[in-house]
Scaffold this motif. Structure first.
Motif, PDB file in Angstrom:
ATOM      1  N   ASP A   1       3.939  -2.558  -6.351  1.00 15.77           N
ATOM      2  CA  ASP A   1       3.488  -1.460  -5.499  1.00 15.77           C
ATOM      3  C   ASP A   1       2.156  -0.887  -5.957  1.00 15.77           C
ATOM      4  O   ASP A   1       2.032  -0.408  -7.091  1.00 15.77           O
ATOM      5  CB  ASP A   1       4.540  -0.350  -5.475  1.00 15.77           C
ATOM      6  N   ARG A   2       1.169  -0.979  -5.094  1.00 14.19           N
ATOM      7  CA  ARG A   2      -0.167  -0.412  -5.312  1.00 14.19           C
ATOM      8  C   ARG A   2      -0.769  -0.837  -6.646  1.00 14.19           C
ATOM      9  O   ARG A   2      -1.377  -0.059  -7.356  1.00 14.19           O
ATOM     10  CB  ARG A   2      -0.123   1.116  -5.201  1.00 14.19           C
ATOM     11  N   ARG A   3      -0.597  -2.118  -6.950  1.00 12.23           N
ATOM     12  CA  ARG A   3      -1.222  -2.667  -8.164  1.00 12.23           C
ATOM     13  C   ARG A   3      -2.635  -3.175  -7.866  1.00 12.23           C
ATOM     14  O   ARG A   3      -3.394  -3.464  -8.782  1.00 12.23           O
ATOM     15  CB  ARG A   3      -0.378  -3.800  -8.746  1.00 12.23           C
ATOM     16  N   TRP A   4      -2.973  -3.312  -6.568  1.00  8.43           N
ATOM     17  CA  TRP A   4      -4.320  -3.696  -6.145  1.00  8.43           C
ATOM     18  C   TRP A   4      -4.898  -2.570  -5.290  1.00  8.43           C
ATOM     19  O   TRP A   4      -4.171  -1.780  -4.693  1.00  8.43           O
ATOM     20  CB  TRP A   4      -4.293  -4.985  -5.319  1.00  8.43           C
ATOM     21  N   MET A   5      -6.224  -2.545  -5.207  1.00  4.87           N
ATOM     22  CA  MET A   5      -6.882  -1.468  -4.469  1.00  4.87           C
ATOM     23  C   MET A   5      -8.288  -1.914  -4.076  1.00  4.87           C
ATOM     24  O   MET A   5      -8.917  -2.703  -4.779  1.00  4.87           O
ATOM     25  CB  MET A   5      -6.935  -0.230  -5.382  1.00  4.87           C
ATOM     26  N   LEU A   6      -8.753  -1.403  -2.954  1.00  4.21           N
ATOM     27  CA  LEU A   6     -10.139  -1.632  -2.535  1.00  4.21           C
ATOM     28  C   LEU A   6     -10.968  -0.416  -2.915  1.00  4.21           C
ATOM     29  O   LEU A   6     -10.558   0.731  -2.695  1.00  4.21           O
ATOM     30  CB  LEU A   6     -10.205  -1.875  -1.027  1.00  4.21           C
ATOM     31  N   VAL A   7     -12.142  -0.680  -3.485  1.00  2.00           N
ATOM     32  CA  VAL A   7     -13.036   0.417  -3.891  1.00  2.00           C
ATOM     33  C   VAL A   7     -14.418   0.188  -3.289  1.00  2.00           C
ATOM     34  O   VAL A   7     -14.787  -0.933  -2.935  1.00  2.00           O
ATOM     35  CB  VAL A   7     -13.155   0.519  -5.434  1.00  2.00           C
ATOM     36  N   ASP A   8     -15.176   1.282  -3.185  1.00  2.00           N
ATOM     37  CA  ASP A   8     -16.552   1.163  -2.702  1.00  2.00           C
ATOM     38  C   ASP A   8     -17.456   0.794  -3.881  1.00  2.00           C
ATOM     39  O   ASP A   8     -16.984   0.553  -4.997  1.00  2.00           O
ATOM     40  CB  ASP A   8     -17.004   2.436  -1.986  1.00  2.00           C
ATOM     41  N   GLU A   9     -18.741   0.796  -3.632  1.00  2.00           N
ATOM     42  CA  GLU A   9     -19.679   0.336  -4.677  1.00  2.00           C
ATOM     43  C   GLU A   9     -19.732   1.261  -5.885  1.00  2.00           C
ATOM     44  O   GLU A   9     -20.164   0.866  -6.962  1.00  2.00           O
ATOM     45  CB  GLU A   9     -21.060   0.139  -4.060  1.00  2.00           C
ATOM     46  N   SER A  10     -19.267   2.498  -5.714  1.00  2.00           N
ATOM     47  CA  SER A  10     -19.251   3.424  -6.854  1.00  2.00           C
ATOM     48  C   SER A  10     -17.923   3.364  -7.622  1.00  2.00           C
ATOM     49  O   SER A  10     -17.760   4.056  -8.626  1.00  2.00           O
ATOM     50  CB  SER A  10     -19.498   4.854  -6.367  1.00  2.00           C
ATOM     51  N   GLY A  11     -16.963   2.550  -7.125  1.00  2.00           N
ATOM     52  CA  GLY A  11     -15.676   2.431  -7.793  1.00  2.00           C
ATOM     53  C   GLY A  11     -14.627   3.404  -7.270  1.00  2.00           C
ATOM     54  O   GLY A  11     -13.517   3.467  -7.785  1.00  2.00           O
ATOM     55  N   LYS A  12     -14.952   4.162  -6.220  1.00  2.00           N
ATOM     56  CA  LYS A  12     -13.995   5.122  -5.652  1.00  2.00           C
ATOM     57  C   LYS A  12     -13.096   4.423  -4.638  1.00  2.00           C
ATOM     58  O   LYS A  12     -13.561   3.604  -3.845  1.00  2.00           O
ATOM     59  CB  LYS A  12     -14.758   6.263  -4.972  1.00  2.00           C
ATOM     60  N   PHE A  13     -11.805   4.762  -4.654  1.00  2.00           N
ATOM     61  CA  PHE A  13     -10.869   4.106  -3.737  1.00  2.00           C
ATOM     62  C   PHE A  13     -11.202   4.438  -2.284  1.00  2.00           C
ATOM     63  O   PHE A  13     -11.723   5.502  -1.978  1.00  2.00           O
ATOM     64  CB  PHE A  13      -9.437   4.512  -4.074  1.00  2.00           C
ATOM     65  N   ILE A  14     -10.896   3.496  -1.402  1.00  2.00           N
ATOM     66  CA  ILE A  14     -11.035   3.768   0.023  1.00  2.00           C
ATOM     67  C   ILE A  14      -9.644   3.734   0.649  1.00  2.00           C
ATOM     68  O   ILE A  14      -8.756   3.039   0.166  1.00  2.00           O
ATOM     69  CB  ILE A  14     -12.008   2.792   0.730  1.00  2.00           C
ATOM     70  N   SER A  15      -9.462   4.515   1.711  1.00  2.00           N
ATOM     71  CA  SER A  15      -8.127   4.622   2.295  1.00  2.00           C
ATOM     72  C   SER A  15      -8.209   4.818   3.798  1.00  2.00           C
ATOM     73  O   SER A  15      -9.285   5.004   4.368  1.00  2.00           O
ATOM     74  CB  SER A  15      -7.354   5.786   1.668  1.00  2.00           C
ATOM     75  N   GLN A  16      -7.035   4.819   4.422  1.00  2.00           N
ATOM     76  CA  GLN A  16      -6.943   5.030   5.869  1.00  2.00           C
ATOM     77  C   GLN A  16      -7.417   6.419   6.284  1.00  2.00           C
ATOM     78  O   GLN A  16      -7.668   6.646   7.467  1.00  2.00           O
ATOM     79  CB  GLN A  16      -5.492   4.864   6.327  1.00  2.00           C
ATOM     80  N   ARG A  17      -7.525   7.339   5.340  1.00  2.00           N
ATOM     81  CA  ARG A  17      -7.989   8.672   5.705  1.00  2.00           C
ATOM     82  C   ARG A  17      -9.362   8.590   6.371  1.00  2.00           C
ATOM     83  O   ARG A  17      -9.641   9.291   7.336  1.00  2.00           O
ATOM     84  CB  ARG A  17      -8.091   9.569   4.461  1.00  2.00           C
ATOM     85  N   THR A  18     -10.213   7.749   5.822  1.00  2.00           N
ATOM     86  CA  THR A  18     -11.561   7.605   6.391  1.00  2.00           C
ATOM     87  C   THR A  18     -11.774   6.265   7.078  1.00  2.00           C
ATOM     88  O   THR A  18     -12.682   6.130   7.893  1.00  2.00           O
ATOM     89  CB  THR A  18     -12.624   7.782   5.288  1.00  2.00           C
ATOM     90  N   PHE A  19     -10.921   5.279   6.758  1.00  2.00           N
ATOM     91  CA  PHE A  19     -11.039   3.949   7.377  1.00  2.00           C
ATOM     92  C   PHE A  19      -9.678   3.532   7.932  1.00  2.00           C
ATOM     93  O   PHE A  19      -8.992   2.668   7.359  1.00  2.00           O
ATOM     94  CB  PHE A  19     -11.555   2.922   6.359  1.00  2.00           C
ATOM     95  N   PRO A  20      -9.252   4.158   9.050  1.00  2.00           N
ATOM     96  CA  PRO A  20      -7.897   3.919   9.562  1.00  2.00           C
ATOM     97  C   PRO A  20      -7.607   2.470   9.920  1.00  2.00           C
ATOM     98  O   PRO A  20      -6.445   2.047   9.894  1.00  2.00           O
ATOM     99  CB  PRO A  20      -7.806   4.827  10.797  1.00  2.00           C
ATOM    100  N   LEU A  21      -8.650   1.686  10.221  1.00  2.00           N
ATOM    101  CA  LEU A  21      -8.401   0.300  10.623  1.00  2.00           C
ATOM    102  C   LEU A  21      -7.954  -0.582   9.453  1.00  2.00           C
ATOM    103  O   LEU A  21      -7.589  -1.742   9.650  1.00  2.00           O
ATOM    104  CB  LEU A  21      -9.633  -0.290  11.308  1.00  2.00           C
ATOM    105  N   MET A  22      -7.936  -0.018   8.243  1.00  2.00           N
ATOM    106  CA  MET A  22      -7.392  -0.763   7.100  1.00  2.00           C
ATOM    107  C   MET A  22      -5.952  -1.183   7.354  1.00  2.00           C
ATOM    108  O   MET A  22      -5.480  -2.200   6.831  1.00  2.00           O
ATOM    109  CB  MET A  22      -7.443   0.095   5.827  1.00  2.00           C
ATOM    110  N   VAL A  23      -5.234  -0.388   8.167  1.00  2.00           N
ATOM    111  CA  VAL A  23      -3.823  -0.681   8.392  1.00  2.00           C
ATOM    112  C   VAL A  23      -3.615  -1.979   9.161  1.00  2.00           C
ATOM    113  O   VAL A  23      -2.514  -2.534   9.162  1.00  2.00           O
ATOM    114  CB  VAL A  23      -3.140   0.499   9.114  1.00  2.00           C
ATOM    115  N   LEU A  24      -4.661  -2.479   9.805  1.00  2.00           N
ATOM    116  CA  LEU A  24      -4.528  -3.725  10.561  1.00  2.00           C
ATOM    117  C   LEU A  24      -4.523  -4.946   9.646  1.00  2.00           C
ATOM    118  O   LEU A  24      -4.276  -6.060  10.094  1.00  2.00           O
ATOM    119  CB  LEU A  24      -5.660  -3.842  11.584  1.00  2.00           C
ATOM    120  N   LEU A  25      -4.805  -4.729   8.370  1.00  2.00           N
ATOM    121  CA  LEU A  25      -4.715  -5.822   7.396  1.00  2.00           C
ATOM    122  C   LEU A  25      -3.285  -5.890   6.872  1.00  2.00           C
ATOM    123  O   LEU A  25      -2.798  -4.971   6.209  1.00  2.00           O
ATOM    124  CB  LEU A  25      -5.707  -5.611   6.251  1.00  2.00           C
TER     125      LEU A  25
END
Length: 268
Positions: free
Chosen positions: A36-60
């Motif tokens: 559970d949540r052992r992987w994560m997508l981050v932006d170029e600064s290393g900050k996590f990204i989530s559906q809060r700002t990128f809701p289409l992530m859920v389509l993956l």
């Protein structure tokens, strides 16, 4: 005699903020269910990204295999990638989940490129190595527990009756997957989870720590990525305490083991 509380659903989210997976049984570990949540997508600064700002992530969509995760876009299941469980790149970087900073392993540029292409923005895939210890906030920890890349706590518990209560107040009902729980139980009154302290599921003990404060992420429809005002707007009318809207309970595991759909949830 009241109906027993029974585990109805178990969910795991291997890659933070991507689609979840329903399991028939799950291995309870200190920092969350296995994978559970052992992987994560981050932006170029290393900050996590989530559906809060990128809701289409859920389509993956994510599938659990014997030795790897399979990820694909729901509109094109043939264009997929496989991420081996045991694969970690040699390069480490500092990543951020809210106020927590920790070391993570970059997995591989091949995966960075695939996710960047799917999401239309530059992202990197990182994995939490076993050597990284991200501690639960000491205010809430029982035995100095660690947590994965989850928002802050290893486990989230919600009663099906609580969702039924919410849906009785909505024009259009919402699915439980909006709230991204790990453990859903049936039986009892709505919001009975608010009164639980220590519970046992199967042979595993958990401590209920605090209510889960909800954000705009619950307004993302998990099947389409569409955002609206509900159910946050309605929850705010009767589940607001101070400036927080509460739904579900955060927990830590006091022991390890396997829990299964159909197990009884026993308050201790």
């Amino acid at each position: 005699m009241s109906r027993p509380l029974v585990i109805q659903d178990l969910y795991v989210y291997p890659i933070k903020s991507l689609a979840g997976i329903r399991l028939s049984e799950a291995k309870v570990e200190e920092r969350g269910f296995q994978l559970d949540r052992r992987w994560m997508l981050v932006d170029e600064s290393g900050k996590f990204i989530s559906q809060r700002t990128f809701p289409l992530m859920v389509l993956l969509q994510v599938k659990i295999g014997e030795d790897s995760l399979t990820v694909y876009h729901q509109s094109n299941p043939d264009e997929l990638i496989r991420i081996p469980y045991d694969y970690e790149g040699e390069e480490n970087l500092s990543v951020k989940v809210w106020d927590d900073e920790m070391r993570a392993s970059l997995v591989d540029k091949e995966f960075d490129n695939w996710f960047s292409s799917m999401l239309g923005m530059k992202v990197r895939l990182v994995k939490m190595p076993d050597t990284t210890e991200r501690k639960v906030d000491p205010k809430y920890a029982v035995n100095g527990e660690s947590v994965s890349f989850a928002d802050g706590m290893p486990y989230l518990l919600i009663g099906q009756e609580s969702l039924a209560d919410l849906n009785s107040r909505l024009d259009s009902p919402v699915s439980m997957n909006r709230f991204r729980p790990n453990i859903v139980f049936s039986g009892g009154d709505s919001f009975v989870e608010d009164s639980l302290k220590k519970i046992q599921i199967g042979e595993v003990d958990f401590q209920v720590i605090k209510p889960c404060s909800r954000c705009v992420m619950v307004t993302v429809e998990q099947e389409t990525g569409a955002k609206g005002a509900e159910p946050l707007k309605t929850l705010a009318t009767y589940r607001k305490v101070g400036n927080k809207i509460l739904f579900g309970q955060n927990m830590v595991a006091l022991s390890t083991g396997v829990i299964r759909v159909g197990d009884e949830l026993r308050p201790q």
